[in-house]
Structures are given as C-alpha cells and as structure tokens.
Scaffold this motif. Structure first.
Motif, PDB file in Angstrom:
ATOM      1  N   ALA A 162      -2.282  -8.329  -7.441  1.00 16.76           N
ATOM      2  CA  ALA A 162      -1.828  -8.376  -6.044  1.00 16.76           C
ATOM      3  C   ALA A 162      -2.881  -9.048  -5.173  1.00 16.76           C
ATOM      4  O   ALA A 162      -3.553  -8.426  -4.344  1.00 16.76           O
ATOM      5  CB  ALA A 162      -1.525  -6.964  -5.552  1.00 16.76           C
ATOM      6  N   THR A 163      -3.010 -10.349  -5.351  1.00 13.66           N
ATOM      7  CA  THR A 163      -4.039 -11.134  -4.657  1.00 13.66           C
ATOM      8  C   THR A 163      -3.624 -11.424  -3.214  1.00 13.66           C
ATOM      9  O   THR A 163      -2.485 -11.176  -2.799  1.00 13.66           O
ATOM     10  CB  THR A 163      -4.248 -12.473  -5.376  1.00 13.66           C
ATOM     11  OG1 THR A 163      -3.013 -13.215  -5.286  1.00 13.66           O
ATOM     12  CG2 THR A 163      -4.613 -12.274  -6.842  1.00 13.66           C
ATOM     13  N   ALA A 164      -4.556 -12.026  -2.484  1.00 13.65           N
ATOM     14  CA  ALA A 164      -4.265 -12.428  -1.106  1.00 13.65           C
ATOM     15  C   ALA A 164      -3.124 -13.440  -1.077  1.00 13.65           C
ATOM     16  O   ALA A 164      -2.299 -13.434  -0.155  1.00 13.65           O
ATOM     17  CB  ALA A 164      -5.524 -13.012  -0.461  1.00 13.65           C
ATOM     18  N   VAL A 202       3.179  -6.178   4.217  1.00  7.12           N
ATOM     19  CA  VAL A 202       3.179  -5.229   3.104  1.00  7.12           C
ATOM     20  C   VAL A 202       1.923  -4.358   3.211  1.00  7.12           C
ATOM     21  O   VAL A 202       0.833  -4.873   3.518  1.00  7.12           O
ATOM     22  CB  VAL A 202       3.173  -5.992   1.763  1.00  7.12           C
ATOM     23  CG1 VAL A 202       3.148  -5.019   0.584  1.00  7.12           C
ATOM     24  CG2 VAL A 202       4.376  -6.926   1.677  1.00  7.12           C
ATOM     25  N   PRO A 203       2.023  -3.054   2.978  1.00  8.41           N
ATOM     26  CA  PRO A 203       0.833  -2.187   3.043  1.00  8.41           C
ATOM     27  C   PRO A 203      -0.292  -2.709   2.153  1.00  8.41           C
ATOM     28  O   PRO A 203      -0.050  -3.130   1.014  1.00  8.41           O
ATOM     29  CB  PRO A 203       1.349  -0.837   2.550  1.00  8.41           C
ATOM     30  CG  PRO A 203       2.822  -0.867   2.832  1.00  8.41           C
ATOM     31  CD  PRO A 203       3.238  -2.291   2.656  1.00  8.41           C
ATOM     32  N   ALA A 204      -1.498  -2.704   2.670  1.00  6.23           N
ATOM     33  CA  ALA A 204      -2.647  -3.197   1.913  1.00  6.23           C
ATOM     34  C   ALA A 204      -2.988  -2.238   0.780  1.00  6.23           C
ATOM     35  O   ALA A 204      -2.657  -1.056   0.822  1.00  6.23           O
ATOM     36  CB  ALA A 204      -3.847  -3.361   2.847  1.00  6.23           C
ATOM     37  N   GLY A 205      -3.654  -2.799  -0.226  1.00  9.46           N
ATOM     38  CA  GLY A 205      -4.211  -1.969  -1.284  1.00  9.46           C
ATOM     39  C   GLY A 205      -3.261  -1.565  -2.389  1.00  9.46           C
ATOM     40  O   GLY A 205      -3.582  -0.676  -3.188  1.00  9.46           O
ATOM     41  N   VAL A 236       1.501  -2.597 -10.120  1.00  7.04           N
ATOM     42  CA  VAL A 236       2.813  -1.962 -10.293  1.00  7.04           C
ATOM     43  C   VAL A 236       3.457  -1.673  -8.936  1.00  7.04           C
ATOM     44  O   VAL A 236       4.653  -1.922  -8.733  1.00  7.04           O
ATOM     45  CB  VAL A 236       2.670  -0.662 -11.113  1.00  7.04           C
ATOM     46  CG1 VAL A 236       3.998   0.097 -11.154  1.00  7.04           C
ATOM     47  CG2 VAL A 236       2.201  -0.993 -12.534  1.00  7.04           C
ATOM     48  N   GLU A 237       2.664  -1.144  -8.013  1.00 10.16           N
ATOM     49  CA  GLU A 237       3.198  -0.834  -6.678  1.00 10.16           C
ATOM     50  C   GLU A 237       3.663  -2.103  -5.955  1.00 10.16           C
ATOM     51  O   GLU A 237       4.690  -2.107  -5.274  1.00 10.16           O
ATOM     52  CB  GLU A 237       2.125  -0.120  -5.850  1.00 10.16           C
ATOM     53  CG  GLU A 237       1.782   1.266  -6.361  1.00 10.16           C
ATOM     54  CD  GLU A 237       0.520   1.828  -5.709  1.00 10.16           C
ATOM     55  OE1 GLU A 237       0.373   3.063  -5.686  1.00 10.16           O
ATOM     56  OE2 GLU A 237      -0.334   1.027  -5.248  1.00 10.16           O
ATOM     57  N   PHE A 238       2.902  -3.191  -6.121  1.00 12.21           N
ATOM     58  CA  PHE A 238       3.283  -4.452  -5.484  1.00 12.21           C
ATOM     59  C   PHE A 238       4.602  -4.948  -6.055  1.00 12.21           C
ATOM     60  O   PHE A 238       5.483  -5.420  -5.329  1.00 12.21           O
ATOM     61  CB  PHE A 238       2.183  -5.499  -5.692  1.00 12.21           C
ATOM     62  CG  PHE A 238       2.397  -6.771  -4.914  1.00 12.21           C
ATOM     63  CD1 PHE A 238       1.860  -6.927  -3.641  1.00 12.21           C
ATOM     64  CD2 PHE A 238       3.146  -7.819  -5.448  1.00 12.21           C
ATOM     65  CE1 PHE A 238       2.058  -8.103  -2.909  1.00 12.21           C
ATOM     66  CE2 PHE A 238       3.361  -8.990  -4.733  1.00 12.21           C
ATOM     67  CZ  PHE A 238       2.813  -9.132  -3.458  1.00 12.21           C
ATOM     68  N   GLN A 239       4.753  -4.856  -7.380  1.00  8.44           N
ATOM     69  CA  GLN A 239       5.994  -5.306  -8.017  1.00  8.44           C
ATOM     70  C   GLN A 239       7.183  -4.485  -7.508  1.00  8.44           C
ATOM     71  O   GLN A 239       8.255  -5.029  -7.235  1.00  8.44           O
ATOM     72  CB  GLN A 239       5.886  -5.198  -9.543  1.00  8.44           C
ATOM     73  CG  GLN A 239       7.168  -5.488 -10.308  1.00  8.44           C
ATOM     74  CD  GLN A 239       7.635  -6.939 -10.226  1.00  8.44           C
ATOM     75  OE1 GLN A 239       6.916  -7.796  -9.695  1.00  8.44           O
ATOM     76  NE2 GLN A 239       8.830  -7.208 -10.737  1.00  8.44           N
ATOM     77  N   GLU A 240       7.008  -3.180  -7.345  1.00  7.43           N
ATOM     78  CA  GLU A 240       8.097  -2.341  -6.848  1.00  7.43           C
ATOM     79  C   GLU A 240       8.459  -2.729  -5.412  1.00  7.43           C
ATOM     80  O   GLU A 240       9.642  -2.784  -5.057  1.00  7.43           O
ATOM     81  CB  GLU A 240       7.701  -0.869  -6.919  1.00  7.43           C
ATOM     82  CG  GLU A 240       7.605  -0.337  -8.341  1.00  7.43           C
ATOM     83  CD  GLU A 240       7.074   1.084  -8.403  1.00  7.43           C
ATOM     84  OE1 GLU A 240       7.087   1.660  -9.504  1.00  7.43           O
ATOM     85  OE2 GLU A 240       6.638   1.609  -7.357  1.00  7.43           O
TER      86      GLU A 240
END
Length: 532
Positions: free
Chosen positions: A407-409, A436-439, A443-447
């Motif tokens: 989950a890069t910049a 999108v919430p930072a951090g 897996v969380e980014f994909q969801e």
C-alpha cells in the motif's frame, strides 16, 4: 447521434460485409457475378471499413444480449441490484440451464464477431490504401478478436480457439482449448494491436479502439489472469505496467464532475478524456437502423412518461450498495442511486423523492433519460455504454501496485484521486473526508479497494467479473441473499420474499455459464462445465 461522432455512428450502423457474403442479388437476367465473396470483395478502403464495421457490430445484439442490455444487467447479476418482481425461473435470479436462449446467443454472438475478424485479417493486406491506416484497421480487428475471446473465457471458461474464418459447414469441429492457451491468444492479439492502432487523438471520439484503449483493456485482462481461475500472480506486474502506460500517456484524465460523465452519454456527447472506449449505440429503432440500446431504460429511473423518458425501473438497488457510500460520499451515491422516481397524478408527471427508509425502491441513476435530447422512443435510445473509464484504470493501478509493492503512496494517490472526484473535491489535493484512511496494510487496502470499485463502477457490468476473479462471487452472493431475506422491508412491498433470491440461488457452478446445448449437440468435442 453523437455530436462529434456522426461518422462513427453511421459506421456502426451501416451495412455489414460479413452478412453480405454469400447473399445474392435478385435480377434474374444479370450475367455477371450476383453474389459477394471474399475473392470479389476487399478491393477498396470502403469495403475494408465495412468489414471492420461488421466486427464491431457484434458488440450490440438486436435482442439485447450484448452491451445494448444483457452485459450490464441480467447476464451479470451481482450484489449491486436485484430485479423487480422476478422471483423464480429466470436468469435474473440466477436460474438457468444449458437450453436457455440468452445463454446460447451470448456464446454465439462473440463467435460471430471472431469469424468476422478472422475474415478481415485474412484479406486486409489485399486492399491498396494508405499502409498506416490499413495496419490500424488490422490492429482493431486483432484487438476485437482478442476481446471477444476474453468475453467468452470470462463467461464460459475454456473455449474452442478458432483463428481462421469459416469456409464451409463441413469445417472440422474444435475442442475447448486450455484456458491458459485462450488467454495467451488474447494477450498476443491485443499486444499486436497495441502496436498498430491509432492514438485516440486521431479519432476525436472513443467508439473505435485506440492505443490507450488497448492498454487499458490489457490491464483488465492481466488482472483477470492474476485472479481466479488461472491465479497467475505474475500478471499483477503486467497489469501495473499497462495501467501505468495509460496514465503516463497524458491522454486521459478524470472528468471533474462525476455526473457529467453519464449526462454526456445520455446527450450523445463523446468525451475521450475519462471514457477511453465506449460501445456506440445509434438511433432508437424508429426507422431502418437497428443499433439502439437499453442504457437508462433497463437500468434507469422508473418513469411512466415517454416524453420524459420511459423506464419500468426493472433494476432496484441493494441496501448493501447504498450503505457502502456512508454518510459523506453522498454526491456520488445520489447520482449512482437515484433518490427519486417519476409518478403521474391527474395527468401530470413529476419527481417523487424517496424517504430515508425507501432504499430497496430505488433504481440505478447513472443514466437519466430526462437528459436525453431529440425524439424519444419508449424502450430504446442511442446512449453509449462505457467499456472502460479512466477511473477504472486508476483503480486497477492501485490494486496492482498494492499487490506488487504494498500500500504505497502511489497506490493511495491513485485511489484517492477517484474518491476526491466522487466527493466533488479537487483530485490532486488531499482531503480528510475523501481520502482512504492512512496506515492500511496490504490486506486492508485490498478490501477497501474492492468496495471502492463497487462504489465507482456500479451498474457498469464489471462487478460480477470482479467478484469472480477475487474468488468471492459465491460467498458474497449467498451472504447478500441471506441478509436481504432477513432484514429487507416486508411492507408495503415484501422484499424479503424475493429480492435475495439471486444471491441465495448461487452455487459454485455459477462462476461460469453452462456451455449451450446448441453447441454440445453439434460439437461432440466440447464438454459441459462442472455442475451444469
């Protein structure tokens, strides 16, 4: 007719070479050849263009099984919508079998397009014309052959690979090729096309495939190959490469006004920055040309008044989709999901706004017929259907970047641009509400991204495809069915009694359609898909 694409509209609506091959003239005493064959055709640039017309033409089926209707509605049922008052024995609730006429036709029509592309490719070099433009036509035919195979593989799995035109009814039958071989051919055709087709600036419209259009679709193909059923994870890298090619071309950008994308479609305006490739509809079935569609009718706002724009409101949105927008993403929500319908009282038709609890009564709202211009017909229009938009490219980039590098910049920026536009904010400026919430971890980014694709691309025929490649179609649909059957309103309409049936009826076999009986009956080398 599109304001900037009258030539293209007529191109799509013109007579078809392939349908002419083998047909005859009627003058009994004519002494010369009275029929058209490849040997007597393919002599001029106009004839070659008519042939290309025939290749594109199969994206629109007279009876709605392709992108004029079925491939954004009843052939791609997902968790974004259900169909009003349909509970049993219908594709719309995922009840079908191998004898279903719609399934047979959505198998046959892409093969018709493939045969037309094969015929063009076998004869294109005979035509004496500008070499650059002849190569571009060849590239478009290659791309379309690859796209039709992509569609077949996505819907049916392994399919026979036919790379030459039909010469006779006695041609040998072909077995289903391994799925990896089918995708290898798709990639080969599209990569050749990438080197041959024109840039989108050449056309000034988006109804023919351009270089960035090919690249965007290759990103989609590679993401599919990375997911179910092939699971070739190396393809994420190639999906990222091709999404970046489109982004770095500088030829596309987000329309700053989300709703204007779809108003443009309704008003026959081509806008090539956001909409990279569209299926061009033409007319409204009044007259001699039959290239109209149901965009905004099948998936439109319920309205009994034909002067405003009739729709029976067949598709109803799910509460799952509505709730997914939350309390801040309301600009995009209230355009994607109409907050009103039209009602007629005392002979006057007007908007009737829904109450806050009337979620299941709402219709898709992206394409609103009240914005159409010109003479309106009850059930058909010339509203284009978007095959791929720039926002999809940004979301594909975010997904592939997240898989390859985390989950890069860059991944964050790509998805945040889409979200900021949806919120009505400048796309390049960070925004606390939209971003999108930072951090998030990988897996969380994909969801988050999976939900974002549903929010941004709902009703554009892509959701079922996404759920299948993520391996989620069965579980998501079953959960949707159970949720609706236990939580949906029971009065004044008892939605619990049927609105979840499409979800509850899904089993593992539904990730593919059955191979049609019409094919299996005549081709003994073809076997049926599991479970059908």
């Amino acid at each position: 007719m599109k304001r900037s694409t009258s030539t293209m509209k007529r191109f799509l609506a013109g007579c078809l070479l392939v349908s002419l091959l083998g047909s005859s003239c009627t003058k009994l005493l004519d002494k010369g050849p009275d029929f058209v064959t490849p040997d007597t055709y393919f002599n001029t640039e106009d004839q070659l263009m008519n042939s290309l017309n025939g290749v594109y033409n199969r994206m629109i089926d007279t009876y709605g099984r392709m992108y004029s209707r079925g491939l954004f509605s009843y052939l791609v049922v997902s968790d974004e919508a259900f169909f009003k008052n349909i509970s049993i024995n219908n594709l719309r609730v995922n009840v079908m079998d191998a004898a279903d006429l719609d399934i047979s036709r959505v198998w046959e029509i892409p093969y018709e397009g493939i045969n037309r592309a094969n015929l063009l490719l076998e004869n294109v070099d005979r035509v004496n014309m500008d070499t650059r433009q002849r190569d571009a036509i060849k590239g478009e035919a290659l791309f379309m052959r690859g796209y039709y195979y992509y569609l077949l593989a996505d819907l049916f799995g392994p399919v026979p690979l036919k790379l030459t035109s039909t010469q006779s009814a006695n041609d040998a039958y072909l077995p289903r090729s391994p799925l990896a071989d089918v995708y290898a051919q798709i990639v080969s055709d599209m990569k050749q096309a990438e080197e041959l087709v024109n840039e989108i600036d050449y056309f000034k419209y988006n109804e023919r495939i351009s270089k960035t259009g090919v690249q965007a679709m290759l990103a989609r193909v590679f993401l599919k190959m990375a997911g179910e059923p092939l699971k070739d994870l190396s393809k994420y890298e190639e999906a990222l490469t091709y999404a970046n090619k489109v982004i770095q071309s500088g030829k596309h950008s987000l329309n700053t006004n989300f709703k204007q994308i779809f108003i443009n479609h309704s008003q026959d305006i081509n806008e090539t920055k956001e909409c990279i490739w569209e299926v061009g509809m033409y007319g409204n079935k009044i007259g001699n040309i039959d290239q109209a569609g149901w965009v905004g009718v099948e998936n439109g706002i319920e309205c009994p008044d034909e002067s405003i724009g009739y729709s029976g409101g067949a598709m109803r949105t799910t509460a799952k989709l509505y709730d997914l927008f939350g309390t801040k993403d309301t600009i995009r929500r209230d355009w994607s999901i109409a907050p009103y319908k039209f009602v007629t009282a005392s002979g006057v038709t007007s908007k009737s706004n829904f109450t806050a609890i009337q979620i299941y009564d709402r219709n898709p709202g992206k394409w609103r017929r009240e914005y159409e211009t010109g003479t309106k017909a009850r059930s058909y229009n010339s509203t284009n259907f978007p095959m791929i938009r720039y926002s999809d490219v940004l979301l594909m980039k975010a997904e592939a970047e997240n898989y390859v590098h985390g989950a890069t910049a860059e991944a964050y920026e790509a998805i945040n641009m889409v979200r900021r536009r949806g919120f009505g904010k400048p796309v390049d400026a960070p925004d606390v509400d939209a971003d999108v919430p930072a951090g998030l971890d990988q897996v969380e980014f994909q969801e988050f991204l999976q939900n974002e694709r549903l929010r941004e691309l709902c009703f554009e025929g892509i959701r079922k495809h996404d759920l299948i490649r993520w391996g989620l179609y069965v579980s998501v649909m079953n959960e949707l069915g159970n949720t609706i059957s236990t939580t949906a309103p029971t009065s004044p309409t008892n939605y619990r009694s049927y609105a979840g049936n499409a979800g509850k009826n899904v089993t593992a076999r539904n990730v593919l359609f059955p191979i049609p009986n019409t094919e299996i009956t005549v081709n003994k080398l073809v076997y049926q898909n599991p479970g059908w």
